[in-house]
Design a protein around this motif. Structure first.
Motif, PDB file in Angstrom:
ATOM      1  N   ARG A   1       3.324  10.206   1.763  1.00  0.00           N
ATOM      2  CA  ARG A   1       2.905  10.235   0.367  1.00  0.00           C
ATOM      3  C   ARG A   1       1.990   9.416  -0.452  1.00  0.00           C
ATOM      4  N   GLY A   2       2.128   8.245  -0.036  1.00  0.00           N
ATOM      5  CA  GLY A   2       1.391   7.179  -0.692  1.00  0.00           C
ATOM      6  C   GLY A   2      -0.102   7.159  -0.251  1.00  0.00           C
ATOM      7  N   PHE A   3      -0.063   7.614   1.290  1.00  0.00           N
ATOM      8  CA  PHE A   3      -1.486   7.965   1.782  1.00  0.00           C
ATOM      9  C   PHE A   3      -2.174   9.038   1.049  1.00  0.00           C
ATOM     10  N   LYS A   4      -1.322  10.162   1.038  1.00  0.00           N
ATOM     11  CA  LYS A   4      -2.026  11.308   0.376  1.00  0.00           C
ATOM     12  C   LYS A   4      -2.471  11.172  -0.907  1.00  0.00           C
ATOM     13  N   ASP A   5      -1.604  10.718  -1.700  1.00  0.00           N
ATOM     14  CA  ASP A   5      -2.235  10.307  -3.088  1.00  0.00           C
ATOM     15  C   ASP A   5      -3.231   9.382  -3.409  1.00  0.00           C
ATOM     16  N   ALA A   6      -3.319   8.415  -2.561  1.00  0.00           N
ATOM     17  CA  ALA A   6      -4.610   7.567  -2.416  1.00  0.00           C
ATOM     18  C   ALA A   6      -5.896   8.224  -1.903  1.00  0.00           C
ATOM     19  N   CYS A   7      -5.923   9.106  -1.103  1.00  0.00           N
ATOM     20  CA  CYS A   7      -6.811   9.909  -0.616  1.00  0.00           C
ATOM     21  C   CYS A   7      -7.656  10.904  -1.573  1.00  0.00           C
ATOM     22  N   ALA A   8      -6.053  11.547  -2.388  1.00  0.00           N
ATOM     23  CA  ALA A   8      -6.331  12.415  -3.296  1.00  0.00           C
ATOM     24  C   ALA A   8      -7.182  11.873  -4.610  1.00  0.00           C
ATOM     25  N   ASP A   9      -6.818  10.768  -4.959  1.00  0.00           N
ATOM     26  CA  ASP A   9      -7.378  10.113  -6.167  1.00  0.00           C
ATOM     27  C   ASP A   9      -8.781   9.517  -5.620  1.00  0.00           C
ATOM     28  N   CYS A  10      -9.313   9.676  -4.358  1.00  0.00           N
ATOM     29  CA  CYS A  10     -10.553   9.228  -4.046  1.00  0.00           C
ATOM     30  C   CYS A  10     -11.198  10.463  -3.759  1.00  0.00           C
ATOM     31  N   GLY A  11     -10.675  11.695  -4.135  1.00  0.00           N
ATOM     32  CA  GLY A  11     -11.368  12.870  -3.674  1.00  0.00           C
ATOM     33  C   GLY A  11     -11.629  13.107  -2.242  1.00  0.00           C
ATOM     34  N   ILE A  12     -10.667  12.600  -1.438  1.00  0.00           N
ATOM     35  CA  ILE A  12     -10.567  13.143   0.044  1.00  0.00           C
ATOM     36  C   ILE A  12      -9.706  14.021   0.282  1.00  0.00           C
TER      37      ILE A  12
ATOM     38  N   LYS B   1      12.980   9.283   5.028  1.00  0.00           N
ATOM     39  CA  LYS B   1      12.730   8.901   3.848  1.00  0.00           C
ATOM     40  C   LYS B   1      11.433   8.087   3.751  1.00  0.00           C
ATOM     41  N   SER B   2      11.573   6.981   4.392  1.00  0.00           N
ATOM     42  CA  SER B   2      10.722   5.785   4.526  1.00  0.00           C
ATOM     43  C   SER B   2       9.375   6.515   5.121  1.00  0.00           C
ATOM     44  N   SER B   3       9.368   7.039   6.226  1.00  0.00           N
ATOM     45  CA  SER B   3       8.253   7.801   6.576  1.00  0.00           C
ATOM     46  C   SER B   3       7.501   8.688   5.619  1.00  0.00           C
ATOM     47  N   GLU B   4       8.423   9.364   4.978  1.00  0.00           N
ATOM     48  CA  GLU B   4       7.683  10.322   4.009  1.00  0.00           C
ATOM     49  C   GLU B   4       7.073   9.819   2.634  1.00  0.00           C
ATOM     50  N   GLU B   5       7.683   8.882   2.403  1.00  0.00           N
ATOM     51  CA  GLU B   5       7.123   7.875   1.220  1.00  0.00           C
ATOM     52  C   GLU B   5       5.973   7.087   1.436  1.00  0.00           C
ATOM     53  N   ARG B   6       5.819   6.887   2.594  1.00  0.00           N
ATOM     54  CA  ARG B   6       4.709   6.281   3.269  1.00  0.00           C
ATOM     55  C   ARG B   6       3.285   7.422   3.286  1.00  0.00           C
TER      56      ARG B   6
ATOM     57  N   ASP C   1       9.041  -0.790  -1.671  1.00  0.00           N
ATOM     58  CA  ASP C   1       8.252   0.072  -2.313  1.00  0.00           C
ATOM     59  C   ASP C   1       7.253   0.712  -1.395  1.00  0.00           C
ATOM     60  N   GLU C   2       7.789   1.527  -0.493  1.00  0.00           N
ATOM     61  CA  GLU C   2       7.073   2.303   0.732  1.00  0.00           C
ATOM     62  C   GLU C   2       5.751   3.045   0.253  1.00  0.00           C
ATOM     63  N   TYR C   3       6.117   3.566  -0.841  1.00  0.00           N
ATOM     64  CA  TYR C   3       4.614   4.536  -1.335  1.00  0.00           C
ATOM     65  C   TYR C   3       3.650   3.596  -1.951  1.00  0.00           C
ATOM     66  N   GLY C   4       4.060   2.553  -2.684  1.00  0.00           N
ATOM     67  CA  GLY C   4       2.860   1.780  -3.200  1.00  0.00           C
ATOM     68  C   GLY C   4       2.236   0.997  -2.183  1.00  0.00           C
ATOM     69  N   SER C   5       2.896   0.303  -1.364  1.00  0.00           N
ATOM     70  CA  SER C   5       2.284  -0.457  -0.167  1.00  0.00           C
ATOM     71  C   SER C   5       1.419   0.473   0.452  1.00  0.00           C
ATOM     72  N   MET C   6       1.740   1.544   0.991  1.00  0.00           N
ATOM     73  CA  MET C   6       0.731   2.635   1.507  1.00  0.00           C
ATOM     74  C   MET C   6      -0.317   2.803   0.736  1.00  0.00           C
TER      75      MET C   6
ATOM     76  N   CYS D   1      -3.688   9.947   8.979  1.00  0.00           N
ATOM     77  CA  CYS D   1      -2.365   9.059   8.894  1.00  0.00           C
ATOM     78  C   CYS D   1      -1.718   9.213  10.127  1.00  0.00           C
ATOM     79  N   LEU D   2      -1.045   8.032  10.451  1.00  0.00           N
ATOM     80  CA  LEU D   2      -0.068   8.094  11.657  1.00  0.00           C
ATOM     81  C   LEU D   2       1.408   7.855  11.236  1.00  0.00           C
ATOM     82  N   ALA D   3       2.116   8.822  10.777  1.00  0.00           N
ATOM     83  CA  ALA D   3       3.474   8.768  10.008  1.00  0.00           C
ATOM     84  C   ALA D   3       4.578   8.428  11.107  1.00  0.00           C
ATOM     85  N   GLY D   4       5.670   8.138  10.715  1.00  0.00           N
ATOM     86  CA  GLY D   4       6.813   7.972  11.511  1.00  0.00           C
ATOM     87  C   GLY D   4       7.417   9.063  11.897  1.00  0.00           C
ATOM     88  N   VAL D   5       8.667   9.280  11.334  1.00  0.00           N
ATOM     89  CA  VAL D   5       9.603  10.546  11.760  1.00  0.00           C
ATOM     90  C   VAL D   5       9.620  11.502  10.772  1.00  0.00           C
ATOM     91  N   PRO D   6       9.431  12.768  10.900  1.00  0.00           N
ATOM     92  CA  PRO D   6       9.307  13.876   9.976  1.00  0.00           C
ATOM     93  C   PRO D   6      10.710  13.797   9.182  1.00  0.00           C
TER      94      PRO D   6
END
Length: 208
Positions: free
Chosen positions: A155-166, A148-153, A117-122, A140-145
């Protein structure tokens, strides 16, 4: 000599503590079940845009051995490889064997897949920084453009920020290519004032 059979473990270059833990865990479990573990690995996890030559091409031939050895099962660390061309070659080798195969972090015909669960962990890591530490300016320091794993992580970062109004902009995301040089440069740029200092850098990279 008295093993029930042989399990093949396909992994790229082994160089991080997580890599060693992964291999040691596979070995310990195989030994407990009475199986030998054969590790198929290279000494360079190639990225075609960075370095590729005849020497590296030769090193990658080691993965053809899964077609020759009589294995009872295969564990294929699909998501650990950086280059789709290499992934596709290994996936083809695995498909030729008709050996039961568990693919980690990817999909290969005629195999079973398992994905973390790359998304949920991030998402949880990012929310910890915002909720417990009050961070509002995040990079966010991501992996490789497009990895798959990099993009899922990411996405988890971006969604968490969005949910906090960041609000997160493209300039707040840095691709580290799962290696050390870009994270080091990012740290130096922040310390030197060339990049605005954030409250925190959420890292999707497992090698720092």
């Amino acid at each position: 000599m008295n093993a029930k059979g042989r399990i093949g473990l396909i992994v790229p270059e082994i160089n991080s503590p997580l890599d060693y833990d992964f291999v040691e865990g596979a070995y310990a479990q195989a030994k407990e079940l009475g199986y030998d573990l054969i590790v198929y690995t290279g000494v360079f996890n190639s990225m075609r845009g960075v370095q590729y030559d005849a020497y590296i091409a030769g090193l990658e031939n080691i993965y053809t051995l899964v077609c020759i050895h009589e294995l009872d099962g295969i564990i294929y660390a699909y998501e650990r490889f950086h280059t789709q061309e290499v992934i596709d070659k290994i996936s083809d080798y695995v498909s030729q064997t008709y050996t039961p195969c568990l693919v980690l972090g990817g999909k290969v015909p005629k195999t079973q897949s398992f994905e973390a669960d790359e998304y949920g962990s991030m998402y949880m890591i990012t929310r910890h920084m915002t909720d417990e530490h009050g961070c509002r300016k995040l990079y966010c320091l991501a992996g490789v453009p497009e990895h798959k794993s990099s993009e899922e992580r990411l996405r988890g970062f971006k969604d968490a920020c969005a949910d906090c109004g960041i609000a997160i902009e493209d300039k707040d995301v840095f691709y580290g290519w799962f290696w050390k040089d870009i994270p080091e440069k990012l740290g130096l740029d922040i310390a030197g004032g060339r990049i605005e200092r954030p409250d925190a850098v959420v890292c999707c990279n497992d090698v720092m």
